[in-house]
Design an enzyme around this catalytic site. Structure first.
Site, mmCIF file in Angstrom:
data_model
loop_
_atom_site.group_PDB
_atom_site.id
_atom_site.type_symbol
_atom_site.label_atom_id
_atom_site.label_comp_id
_atom_site.label_asym_id
_atom_site.label_seq_id
_atom_site.Cartn_x
_atom_site.Cartn_y
_atom_site.Cartn_z
ATOM 1 N N CYS A 82 0.865 -1.180 0.000
ATOM 2 C CA CYS A 82 0.000 0.000 0.000
ATOM 3 C C CYS A 82 0.905 1.236 0.000
ATOM 4 O O CYS A 82 2.136 1.117 0.141
ATOM 5 C CB CYS A 82 -0.852 -0.001 1.267
ATOM 6 S SG CYS A 82 0.194 0.016 2.748
ATOM 7 N N HIS A 139 5.437 -4.873 8.955
ATOM 8 C CA HIS A 139 5.470 -6.236 9.466
ATOM 9 C C HIS A 139 5.649 -7.237 8.339
ATOM 10 O O HIS A 139 4.686 -7.870 7.886
ATOM 11 C CB HIS A 139 4.185 -6.520 10.266
ATOM 12 C CG HIS A 139 4.183 -5.866 11.610
ATOM 13 N ND1 HIS A 139 3.038 -5.466 12.259
ATOM 14 C CD2 HIS A 139 5.203 -5.543 12.445
ATOM 15 C CE1 HIS A 139 3.365 -4.927 13.424
ATOM 16 N NE2 HIS A 139 4.670 -4.957 13.547
ATOM 17 N N HIS A 153 -0.708 -4.823 19.573
ATOM 18 C CA HIS A 153 -0.213 -4.452 18.238
ATOM 19 C C HIS A 153 0.424 -3.062 18.339
ATOM 20 O O HIS A 153 -0.085 -2.181 19.023
ATOM 21 C CB HIS A 153 -1.361 -4.453 17.221
ATOM 22 C CG HIS A 153 -0.881 -4.264 15.814
ATOM 23 N ND1 HIS A 153 -0.638 -3.018 15.283
ATOM 24 C CD2 HIS A 153 -0.560 -5.151 14.845
ATOM 25 C CE1 HIS A 153 -0.196 -3.155 14.040
ATOM 26 N NE2 HIS A 153 -0.149 -4.442 13.747
ATOM 27 N N GLU A 170 0.591 -0.539 16.346
ATOM 28 C CA GLU A 170 -0.247 0.616 15.984
ATOM 29 C C GLU A 170 -1.193 0.962 17.137
ATOM 30 O O GLU A 170 -1.398 2.140 17.466
ATOM 31 C CB GLU A 170 -1.065 0.309 14.719
ATOM 32 C CG GLU A 170 -1.946 1.484 14.330
ATOM 33 C CD GLU A 170 -2.975 1.147 13.258
ATOM 34 O OE1 GLU A 170 -2.700 0.299 12.389
ATOM 35 O OE2 GLU A 170 -4.065 1.747 13.308
ATOM 36 N N THR A 177 -6.341 0.618 11.931
ATOM 37 C CA THR A 177 -6.574 0.826 10.481
ATOM 38 C C THR A 177 -6.665 -0.468 9.681
ATOM 39 O O THR A 177 -7.033 -0.430 8.516
ATOM 40 C CB THR A 177 -5.423 1.661 9.893
ATOM 41 O OG1 THR A 177 -4.189 0.998 10.169
ATOM 42 C CG2 THR A 177 -5.400 3.064 10.457
ATOM 43 N N CYS A 195 -8.264 1.619 6.766
ATOM 44 C CA CYS A 195 -7.718 2.343 5.614
ATOM 45 C C CYS A 195 -8.186 1.757 4.288
ATOM 46 O O CYS A 195 -8.682 0.630 4.222
ATOM 47 C CB CYS A 195 -6.193 2.344 5.685
ATOM 48 S SG CYS A 195 -5.472 0.769 5.251
ATOM 49 N N SER A 221 1.990 -5.363 3.356
ATOM 50 C CA SER A 221 3.437 -5.240 3.587
ATOM 51 C C SER A 221 4.232 -6.322 2.859
ATOM 52 O O SER A 221 5.432 -6.474 3.107
ATOM 53 C CB SER A 221 3.718 -5.289 5.098
ATOM 54 O OG SER A 221 2.999 -6.340 5.700
HETATM 55 S S1 SF4 Z 1 -2.746 2.205 7.478
HETATM 56 FE FE1 SF4 Z 1 -1.270 0.513 7.199
HETATM 57 S S2 SF4 Z 1 -2.199 -0.801 5.622
HETATM 58 FE FE2 SF4 Z 1 -3.266 1.175 5.569
HETATM 59 S S3 SF4 Z 1 -2.240 2.442 4.006
HETATM 60 FE FE3 SF4 Z 1 -1.269 2.878 5.969
HETATM 61 S S4 SF4 Z 1 0.448 1.450 6.146
HETATM 62 FE FE4 SF4 Z 1 -0.912 0.679 4.551
#
Ligand code: SF4
Length: 317
Positions: A19, A49, A132, A134, A175, A205, A277
């Site tokens: 992404c 990851h 996690h 994030e 996300t 996302c 990823s």
């Molecule tokens: S939130 Fe994570 S999966 Fe979504 S665009 Fe950003 S890096 Fe990519």
């Protein structure tokens, strides 16, 4: 299907793989390495990851650390795509580290929202997976001692939430969650808290949503779904779960060497996708391997219309 009479084929889910947030994070690491080639460059946690990505960058000289306190004062550090807490940002300042922030701008948007709610003193519920990176980073952006941010993973956890200030109660999400499960959880939250903020969208996302939709389509046409991605990749894991949720067997694999002969027994149609990823060369290696196992036809299902592109930090342009 009878494997003797039906041709063996591969369906490639589209979109799949990198992404914009992952591409940017890796590009930041490579640019910093290039620019500071006489210094040690540290990255806090896996930048994204994926085992292969991390191994490649380690071979190029990057030092990955799990604790910012391991980094010597005044060194160069890159924050991973998953983002960090306010506390980690403060430690970096105290240690006079030169920081390059590879936090995905979509994660950063969630951070900004949490910081605003924290400042305003509103309570917040976060939907996400404990532990996690994030989630740790996002929870750690809430710093108001007079308010609360509480983590739930699904609707079952709602009943065990502590007492919250219902006026201006808000929620945010990790996300990379399952779109369907999150929708169910948000509906349950809205039933429990009639005053909870009702945004039109949650924070999942675009890349997660698009890859889940694509894998759902191919899973309904295949005997097996292979998701290329690492076990600690949240969005890759969700892809495998989404495939399973529509009744298709699915494995999450780092690369083709994880395939065991019994995984392909009685499988005529294999669908392949890659987590956000996972580098595309791993998908290509997998296709070559499957070709050697008799899977001849390849069909791409769906289309990749993603135009998202995130700007690099100005210092690295
Ligand atoms: S939130 Fe994570 S999966 Fe979504 S665009 Fe950003 S890096 Fe990519």
């Amino acid at each position: 299907m009878n494997s003797n009479t039906v041709s063996k084929k591969i369906l490639l889910a589209s979109p799949r793989g990198f992404c914009a947030g992952v591409s940017r994070a890796i590009a930041i690491v490579e640019k910093v390495l290039e620019k500071y080639n006489n210094d040690t460059v540290y990255v806090l946690h896996e930048v994204v990851h994926n085992r292969h990505v991390v191994e490649n960058l380690t071979n190029k000289g990057i030092v990955f650390v799990e604790d910012i306190n391991e980094v010597p004062n005044e060194s160069i550090i890159i924050f991973s795509a998953h983002g960090v807490s306010a506390k980690v940002e403060q430690i970096a300042k105290d240690k006079k580290l030169k920081v390059f922030d590879a936090t995905c701008p979509i994660v950063d948007r969630v951070h900004r929202k949490v910081r605003r709610l924290s400042k305003e003193g509103h309570d917040v519920i976060m939907i996400g997976h404990a532990g996690h990176q994030e989630v740790e980073g996002t929870l750690g952006q809430y710093t108001n001692p007079n308010g609360k941010i509480c983590l739930i993973v699904n609707s079952d956890d709602i009943e065990s939430l502590p007492k919250l200030k219902e006026e201006n109660l808000n929620f945010v999400t990790q996300t990379t969650l399952s779109v369907d499960e999150t929708k169910e959880c948000i509906e349950a939250l809205q039933q429990k808290f009639s005053t909870i903020e009702k945004p039109n969208i949650n924070d999942i996302c675009y890349a997660t949503q698009n890859r889940q939709l694509a894998v759902k389509t191919v899973a309904s046409m295949a005997d097996l779904v292979l998701v290329v991605g690492s076990q600690n990749s949240s969005n890759s894991k969700r892809l495998s779960e989404v495939a399973a949720s529509v009744g298709c067997k699915s494995y999450l694999i780092d690369d083709y060497t994880n395939i065991k002969p019994n995984m392909l027994e009685n499988v005529n149609t294999i669908a392949i996708t890659g987590g956000a990823s996972a580098p595309e060369y791993l998908v290509n290696d997998l296709i070559e391997y499957l070709k050697s196992q008799g899977y001849g036809d390849i069909e791409e299902i769906g289309s990749d219309n993603e135009k998202q592109n995130f700007k690099m930090p100005s210092e690295l342009i």
